[in-house]
Design a protein around this motif. Structure first.
Motif, PDB file in Angstrom:
ATOM      1  N   PRO A  58     -32.163  11.114 -29.952  1.00  0.00           N
ATOM      2  CA  PRO A  58     -33.497  11.726 -29.938  1.00  0.00           C
ATOM      3  C   PRO A  58     -33.499  13.210 -30.305  1.00  0.00           C
ATOM      4  CG  PRO A  58     -33.225  10.309 -28.042  1.00  0.00           C
ATOM      5  CD  PRO A  58     -31.877  10.395 -28.715  1.00  0.00           C
ATOM      6  N   SER A  59     -32.407  13.910 -30.070  1.00  0.00           N
ATOM      7  CA  SER A  59     -32.359  15.339 -30.415  1.00  0.00           C
ATOM      8  C   SER A  59     -32.340  15.555 -31.925  1.00  0.00           C
ATOM      9  CB  SER A  59     -31.132  16.001 -29.782  1.00  0.00           C
ATOM     10  OG  SER A  59     -29.939  15.540 -30.396  1.00  0.00           O
ATOM     11  N   ARG A  60     -32.063  14.521 -32.697  1.00  0.00           N
ATOM     12  CA  ARG A  60     -32.055  14.641 -34.150  1.00  0.00           C
ATOM     13  C   ARG A  60     -33.460  14.452 -34.739  1.00  0.00           C
ATOM     14  NH1 ARG A  60     -27.400  11.933 -32.776  1.00  0.00           N
ATOM     15  NH2 ARG A  60     -25.497  13.021 -33.327  1.00  0.00           N
ATOM     16  N   MET A  61     -34.418  14.038 -33.906  1.00  0.00           N
ATOM     17  CA  MET A  61     -35.801  13.863 -34.348  1.00  0.00           C
ATOM     18  C   MET A  61     -36.603  15.103 -33.958  1.00  0.00           C
ATOM     19  SD  MET A  61     -36.733   9.910 -33.477  1.00  0.00           S
ATOM     20  CE  MET A  61     -35.889   9.682 -31.921  1.00  0.00           C
ATOM     21  N   THR A  62     -37.510  15.516 -34.828  1.00  0.00           N
ATOM     22  CA  THR A  62     -38.353  16.670 -34.513  1.00  0.00           C
ATOM     23  C   THR A  62     -39.396  16.276 -33.466  1.00  0.00           C
ATOM     24  OG1 THR A  62     -39.951  16.164 -36.249  1.00  0.00           O
ATOM     25  CG2 THR A  62     -38.092  17.610 -36.840  1.00  0.00           C
ATOM     26  N   ASP A  63     -39.946  17.280 -32.807  1.00  0.00           N
ATOM     27  CA  ASP A  63     -41.000  17.029 -31.819  1.00  0.00           C
ATOM     28  C   ASP A  63     -42.201  16.350 -32.469  1.00  0.00           C
ATOM     29  OD1 ASP A  63     -39.478  18.179 -29.813  1.00  0.00           O
ATOM     30  OD2 ASP A  63     -40.386  20.157 -30.053  1.00  0.00           O
ATOM     31  N   ARG A  64     -42.513  16.776 -33.680  1.00  0.00           N
ATOM     32  CA  ARG A  64     -43.633  16.204 -34.425  1.00  0.00           C
ATOM     33  C   ARG A  64     -43.423  14.697 -34.652  1.00  0.00           C
ATOM     34  NH1 ARG A  64     -45.529  17.666 -40.311  1.00  0.00           N
ATOM     35  NH2 ARG A  64     -43.337  17.308 -40.721  1.00  0.00           N
ATOM     36  N   LEU A  65     -42.210  14.319 -35.009  1.00  0.00           N
ATOM     37  CA  LEU A  65     -41.906  12.904 -35.238  1.00  0.00           C
ATOM     38  C   LEU A  65     -41.949  12.125 -33.932  1.00  0.00           C
ATOM     39  CD1 LEU A  65     -41.027  10.508 -36.954  1.00  0.00           C
ATOM     40  CD2 LEU A  65     -38.666  11.320 -36.744  1.00  0.00           C
ATOM     41  N   ARG A  66     -41.387  12.684 -32.875  1.00  0.00           N
ATOM     42  CA  ARG A  66     -41.417  11.988 -31.575  1.00  0.00           C
ATOM     43  C   ARG A  66     -42.855  11.771 -31.111  1.00  0.00           C
ATOM     44  NH1 ARG A  66     -36.682  15.047 -30.473  1.00  0.00           N
ATOM     45  NH2 ARG A  66     -37.869  16.624 -29.374  1.00  0.00           N
ATOM     46  N   TYR A 114     -23.960   9.759 -36.524  1.00  0.00           N
ATOM     47  CA  TYR A 114     -23.414  11.101 -36.330  1.00  0.00           C
ATOM     48  C   TYR A 114     -23.616  12.003 -37.544  1.00  0.00           C
ATOM     49  CZ  TYR A 114     -19.472   9.947 -39.330  1.00  0.00           C
ATOM     50  OH  TYR A 114     -18.707   9.605 -40.398  1.00  0.00           O
ATOM     51  N   TRP A 115     -23.762  11.428 -38.724  1.00  0.00           N
ATOM     52  CA  TRP A 115     -23.884  12.232 -39.941  1.00  0.00           C
ATOM     53  C   TRP A 115     -25.316  12.634 -40.251  1.00  0.00           C
ATOM     54  CZ3 TRP A 115     -26.723   9.218 -43.267  1.00  0.00           C
ATOM     55  CH2 TRP A 115     -26.638   7.834 -43.096  1.00  0.00           C
ATOM     56  N   ILE A 116     -26.250  12.251 -39.407  1.00  0.00           N
ATOM     57  CA  ILE A 116     -27.649  12.664 -39.568  1.00  0.00           C
ATOM     58  C   ILE A 116     -27.847  13.994 -38.856  1.00  0.00           C
ATOM     59  CG2 ILE A 116     -30.051  12.121 -39.007  1.00  0.00           C
ATOM     60  CD1 ILE A 116     -28.968  10.280 -41.128  1.00  0.00           C
ATOM     61  N   ARG A 117     -28.339  14.973 -39.583  1.00  0.00           N
ATOM     62  CA  ARG A 117     -28.607  16.289 -38.992  1.00  0.00           C
ATOM     63  C   ARG A 117     -29.990  16.313 -38.350  1.00  0.00           C
ATOM     64  NH1 ARG A 117     -26.742  21.651 -41.617  1.00  0.00           N
ATOM     65  NH2 ARG A 117     -25.051  20.187 -41.697  1.00  0.00           N
ATOM     66  N   GLY A 118     -30.977  15.708 -39.022  1.00  0.00           N
ATOM     67  CA  GLY A 118     -32.328  15.724 -38.482  1.00  0.00           C
ATOM     68  C   GLY A 118     -33.243  14.748 -39.208  1.00  0.00           C
ATOM     69  N   ILE A 119     -34.293  14.332 -38.507  1.00  0.00           N
ATOM     70  CA  ILE A 119     -35.305  13.440 -39.079  1.00  0.00           C
ATOM     71  C   ILE A 119     -36.663  14.040 -38.751  1.00  0.00           C
ATOM     72  CG2 ILE A 119     -36.231  11.098 -39.170  1.00  0.00           C
ATOM     73  CD1 ILE A 119     -33.582  10.093 -38.033  1.00  0.00           C
ATOM     74  N   ASP A 120     -37.507  14.146 -39.770  1.00  0.00           N
ATOM     75  CA  ASP A 120     -38.835  14.712 -39.592  1.00  0.00           C
ATOM     76  C   ASP A 120     -39.848  13.851 -40.338  1.00  0.00           C
ATOM     77  OD1 ASP A 120     -40.890  16.416 -38.883  1.00  0.00           O
ATOM     78  OD2 ASP A 120     -40.320  18.017 -40.249  1.00  0.00           O
ATOM     79  N   LEU A 121     -41.108  13.989 -39.986  1.00  0.00           N
ATOM     80  CA  LEU A 121     -42.159  13.304 -40.725  1.00  0.00           C
ATOM     81  C   LEU A 121     -42.200  13.847 -42.149  1.00  0.00           C
ATOM     82  CD1 LEU A 121     -45.169  13.226 -38.265  1.00  0.00           C
ATOM     83  CD2 LEU A 121     -43.912  11.274 -39.138  1.00  0.00           C
ATOM     84  N   ALA A 122     -42.454  12.980 -43.091  1.00  0.00           N
ATOM     85  CA  ALA A 122     -42.680  13.428 -44.473  1.00  0.00           C
ATOM     86  C   ALA A 122     -44.017  14.151 -44.489  1.00  0.00           C
ATOM     87  CB  ALA A 122     -42.666  12.250 -45.425  1.00  0.00           C
ATOM     88  N   PRO A 123     -44.161  15.187 -45.301  1.00  0.00           N
ATOM     89  CA  PRO A 123     -45.410  15.966 -45.317  1.00  0.00           C
ATOM     90  C   PRO A 123     -46.649  15.116 -45.612  1.00  0.00           C
ATOM     91  CG  PRO A 123     -43.730  17.062 -46.601  1.00  0.00           C
ATOM     92  CD  PRO A 123     -43.179  15.735 -46.195  1.00  0.00           C
ATOM     93  N   ASP A 124     -46.491  14.030 -46.368  1.00  0.00           N
ATOM     94  CA  ASP A 124     -47.649  13.221 -46.723  1.00  0.00           C
ATOM     95  C   ASP A 124     -47.749  11.960 -45.877  1.00  0.00           C
ATOM     96  OD1 ASP A 124     -45.368  12.133 -47.751  1.00  0.00           O
ATOM     97  OD2 ASP A 124     -46.191  11.690 -49.713  1.00  0.00           O
ATOM     98  N   ASP A 125     -47.206  11.999 -44.657  1.00  0.00           N
ATOM     99  CA  ASP A 125     -47.285  10.819 -43.794  1.00  0.00           C
ATOM    100  C   ASP A 125     -48.732  10.572 -43.389  1.00  0.00           C
ATOM    101  OD1 ASP A 125     -46.184   8.689 -42.117  1.00  0.00           O
ATOM    102  OD2 ASP A 125     -46.859   9.927 -40.453  1.00  0.00           O
TER     103      ASP A 125
END
Length: 101
Positions: free
Chosen positions: A20-28, A87-98
């Motif tokens: 969960p720490s690899r996901m942004t607050d916006r995505l969560r 482990y190789w994922i640094r971060g996941i965020d919503l795409a700007p056009d979601d």
């Protein structure tokens, strides 16, 4: 054998807890709304290679790579959580056009 099992369990437990720490607050926040799918930008620790691109193609519609970031569309919330545990994922965020699915 018990030591190998303990190490494997510890490794998987670490990935599960830190995912969960690899996901942004916006995505969560978006995932908490219960969407059927989301569009995300997945940033790896390095430019994705063939293995990573194949994994991305299996979990969503890949729409390109910019540096170390891949754009994935129509990804299910469960799959986002699955990706966050690598482990190789640094971060996941919503795409700007979601769009709000």
């Amino acid at each position: 054998l018990a030591l190998a099992f303990a190490l494997l369990a510890a490794y998987n437990g670490y990935l599960y807890l830190t995912g969960p720490s690899r996901m942004t607050d916006r995505l969560r926040a978006r995932l908490a709304e219960g969407p059927a799918t989301v569009n995300v930008r997945v940033t790896a620790k390095f430019p994705p290679e063939e293995f990573h691109i194949r994994l991305f193609q299996q979990v969503g519609n890949m729409r390109g790579v910019e540096g170390s970031t891949a754009k994935l569309y129509t990804v299910t919330p469960a799959t986002v959580r699955y990706l966050s545990r690598h482990y190789w994922i640094r971060g996941i965020d919503l795409a700007p056009d979601d769009g709000q699915n």
